[in-house]
Design a protein around this motif. Structure first.
Motif, PDB file in Angstrom:
ATOM      1  N   ARG A 177      -4.768  -0.443   3.499  1.00 28.86           N
ATOM      2  CA  ARG A 177      -4.473   0.544   2.370  1.00 28.86           C
ATOM      3  C   ARG A 177      -4.762   0.063   1.161  1.00 28.86           C
ATOM      4  N   ARG A 178      -5.765   0.640   0.340  1.00 26.86           N
ATOM      5  CA  ARG A 178      -6.209   0.423  -0.966  1.00 26.86           C
ATOM      6  C   ARG A 178      -5.713   1.560  -1.926  1.00 26.86           C
ATOM      7  N   SER A 179      -5.312   1.284  -2.890  1.00 28.29           N
ATOM      8  CA  SER A 179      -5.504   2.119  -4.300  1.00 28.29           C
ATOM      9  C   SER A 179      -5.631   1.521  -5.477  1.00 28.29           C
ATOM     10  N   ASN A 233      -5.050  -2.734  -5.883  1.00 28.93           N
ATOM     11  CA  ASN A 233      -3.911  -2.750  -5.042  1.00 28.93           C
ATOM     12  C   ASN A 233      -4.590  -2.933  -3.458  1.00 28.93           C
ATOM     13  N   HIS A 234      -3.951  -3.752  -2.689  1.00 30.89           N
ATOM     14  CA  HIS A 234      -4.363  -3.927  -1.294  1.00 30.89           C
ATOM     15  C   HIS A 234      -3.073  -4.236  -0.377  1.00 30.89           C
ATOM     16  N   TYR A 235      -2.763  -3.185   0.271  1.00 31.19           N
ATOM     17  CA  TYR A 235      -1.592  -3.244   1.269  1.00 31.19           C
ATOM     18  C   TYR A 235      -2.174  -3.715   2.780  1.00 31.19           C
ATOM     19  N   PRO A 236      -1.807  -4.850   3.079  1.00 36.44           N
ATOM     20  CA  PRO A 236      -2.591  -5.184   4.362  1.00 36.44           C
ATOM     21  C   PRO A 236      -2.242  -4.253   5.648  1.00 36.44           C
ATOM     22  N   SER A 237      -3.258  -4.271   6.502  1.00 31.89           N
ATOM     23  CA  SER A 237      -3.067  -3.574   7.623  1.00 31.89           C
ATOM     24  C   SER A 237      -1.639  -3.904   8.646  1.00 31.89           C
ATOM     25  N   ARG A 247       2.034  -6.580  -0.629  1.00 28.76           N
ATOM     26  CA  ARG A 247       0.869  -6.017  -1.232  1.00 28.76           C
ATOM     27  C   ARG A 247       0.409  -6.915  -2.267  1.00 28.76           C
ATOM     28  N   GLU A 248      -0.913  -7.077  -2.036  1.00 31.59           N
ATOM     29  CA  GLU A 248      -1.472  -8.162  -3.025  1.00 31.59           C
ATOM     30  C   GLU A 248      -2.298  -7.529  -4.044  1.00 31.59           C
ATOM     31  N   ALA A 249      -2.422  -7.753  -5.123  1.00 31.22           N
ATOM     32  CA  ALA A 249      -3.262  -6.936  -6.306  1.00 31.22           C
ATOM     33  C   ALA A 249      -3.843  -7.809  -7.305  1.00 31.22           C
ATOM     34  N   TYR A 268      -3.608 -12.242 -10.307  1.00 27.04           N
ATOM     35  CA  TYR A 268      -3.689 -12.064  -9.127  1.00 27.04           C
ATOM     36  C   TYR A 268      -2.204 -12.332  -8.436  1.00 27.04           C
ATOM     37  N   SER A 269      -1.786 -11.361  -7.802  1.00 24.03           N
ATOM     38  CA  SER A 269      -0.507 -11.642  -7.314  1.00 24.03           C
ATOM     39  C   SER A 269       0.055 -10.951  -5.859  1.00 24.03           C
ATOM     40  N   THR A 270       0.633 -11.504  -5.374  1.00 20.06           N
ATOM     41  CA  THR A 270       0.990 -10.968  -4.046  1.00 20.06           C
ATOM     42  C   THR A 270       2.557 -10.618  -4.025  1.00 20.06           C
ATOM     43  N   GLU A 271       2.903  -9.548  -3.410  1.00 23.63           N
ATOM     44  CA  GLU A 271       4.441  -9.203  -3.608  1.00 23.63           C
ATOM     45  C   GLU A 271       4.968  -9.273  -2.427  1.00 23.63           C
ATOM     46  N   ASP A 272       6.286  -9.707  -2.142  1.00 27.31           N
ATOM     47  CA  ASP A 272       7.049  -9.702  -1.124  1.00 27.31           C
ATOM     48  C   ASP A 272       7.745  -8.485  -0.877  1.00 27.31           C
TER      49      ASP A 272
END
Ligand code: AKG
Ligand code: FE2
Length: 362
Positions: free
Chosen positions: A258-260, A158-162, A82-84, A71-75
């Motif tokens: 946004r999800r991918s 992937n999850h790009y927050p709102s 983006r958390e993934a 599990y990671s979050t990218e700055d």
């Protein structure tokens, strides 16, 4: 890709045309149903919607080259994230990173089943590329083997927050322009969640923002596929790894989450890559990364990928992934071009900087 066995010749021709020209394409009738895709997004959701402290029980493991898991979050730029959850096939490293059954029931079972479905599609596409490159159709099969202990394929939920109500500068991006490192990426997008753009035909000397970016909008049921640097290398530059990015929504567009899902098919760490034309020396994927890292240290003074100008990114991609000037000599001194001598650490640092993986704050 329907009637694959009967139409393989025609499908091969079309895939080769798309891959040697743009390097990005969308496939339909590939055998994965809309319901299976929806289910995969639901499985990813199930994990990503857990409380942060539960997700952080499985922190990202960057100990092996490009093959990052957990599990990671990218700055990313403008303070967005983006958390993934990065998942691998069921090997020794991944076995430490599956969420506990009580935290996320059936996550491992469902994720592995999904990854095997992605592998089946990858396998068919790669067999077409093998034929198209004049190789036996099973040429890439061993390199992709999900059961191999050194398999390096990773699948990202992937999850790009709102960004609803958030201010961001014009031209801000959810993911900066980059090429993928691996062999082949299968990207699953959600209808209504646009933003992915590509910029084919990059040549050094032409800035990325001076070239037109073409949207790759989600098509329900389709898989968006692109060639990565390693396959460009392995195909003697015939199959193209193309710059792409995810832009922020425009004022009139959907701004919610946004999800991918991205499935990065990669060659096993031990696979020796060299194209049939032998344009480039034999190399393994970890060595490609080490070369890039060394080149970056030498020419960009360790500069972070996201801080590079477009011109520098293009140079790094062109010279090292793969362009005509690629040669281990580029990094002579720092990196002897012998397989055993290449240390993994610089590649690792390089990768973590490119992806800018950082623990979530707070
Ligand atoms: O989420 C997307 O649409 C693209 C992600 C991507 O390009 C990547 O992770 O390399
Ligand atoms: Fe990408």
């Amino acid at each position: 890709m329907g009637d694959f066995d009967k139409r393989k010749e025609q499908i091969t021709e079309e895939l080769m045309r798309a891959a040697t020209d743009i390097g990005f394409f969308q496939v339909v009738n590939h055998g994965i149903s809309q319901a299976e895709m929806d289910q995969a997004f639901a499985v990813g959701h199930r994990f990503l919607e857990l409380p942060t402290d539960v997700k952080r029980k499985r922190p990202v493991d960057k100990s092996n080259f490009a093959y990052i898991l957990g599990y990671s979050t990218e700055d990313l730029s403008v303070g967005t994230l983006r958390e993934a959850m990065f998942c691998g096939f069921d090997n020794a490293r991944m076995s430490q990173l599956w969420p506990a059954e009580e935290d996320c029931p059936h996550f491992k079972r469902d994720t592995l089943a999904w990854m095997h479905r992605c592998h089946e599609v990858t396998s068919r596409i790669m067999s077409c590329f093998a034929t198209g490159l004049g190789l036996p159709e099973d040429y890439f099969e061993a390199a992709l083997d999900p059961a191999a202990p050194d398999n390096q394929t990773a699948m990202f939920y992937n999850h790009y927050p709102s960004v609803e109500g958030k201010l961001f500068p014009e031209g801000a991006l959810r993911i900066a322009a980059h090429t993928d490192f691996e062999l082949l990426t299968l990207l699953f997008q959600r209808p209504g969640q646009a933003g992915l753009e590509v910029c084919p035909g990059i040549a050094a000397g032409v800035s990325l923002d001076k070239r037109p970016w073409t949207p790759i909008d989600p098509i329900p049921g389709a898989i968006t596929i692109n060639i990565g640097d390693a396959l460009q290398y392995w195909s003697d530059d015939r199959l193209k790894s193309t710059f792409h990015r995810v832009r922020m929504p425009r004022p009139e567009e959907y701004k919610g989450p946004r999800r991918s899902i991205a499935y990065f098919a990669n060659a096993r760490a031990s696979t020796i890559l060299q194209g049939p034309l032998k344009k480039y020396p034999e190399i393994t994927f970890p060595e490609i990364l080490a070369q890039k890292a060394a080149y970056r240290e030498k020419h960009f003074d360790g500069k972070d990928f996201d801080d590079m100008t477009d011109e520098e990114k293009i140079q790094l991609h062109g010279k090292l992934a793969l362009g005509p000037e690629f040669s281990p000599v580029d990094v002579e001194g720092e990196f002897p071009a012998t397989r055993a001598a290449v240390p993994d650490k610089p590649a690792l640092q390089f990768l973590s900087q490119i992806r800018k993986i950082a623990p979530i704050a707070g």
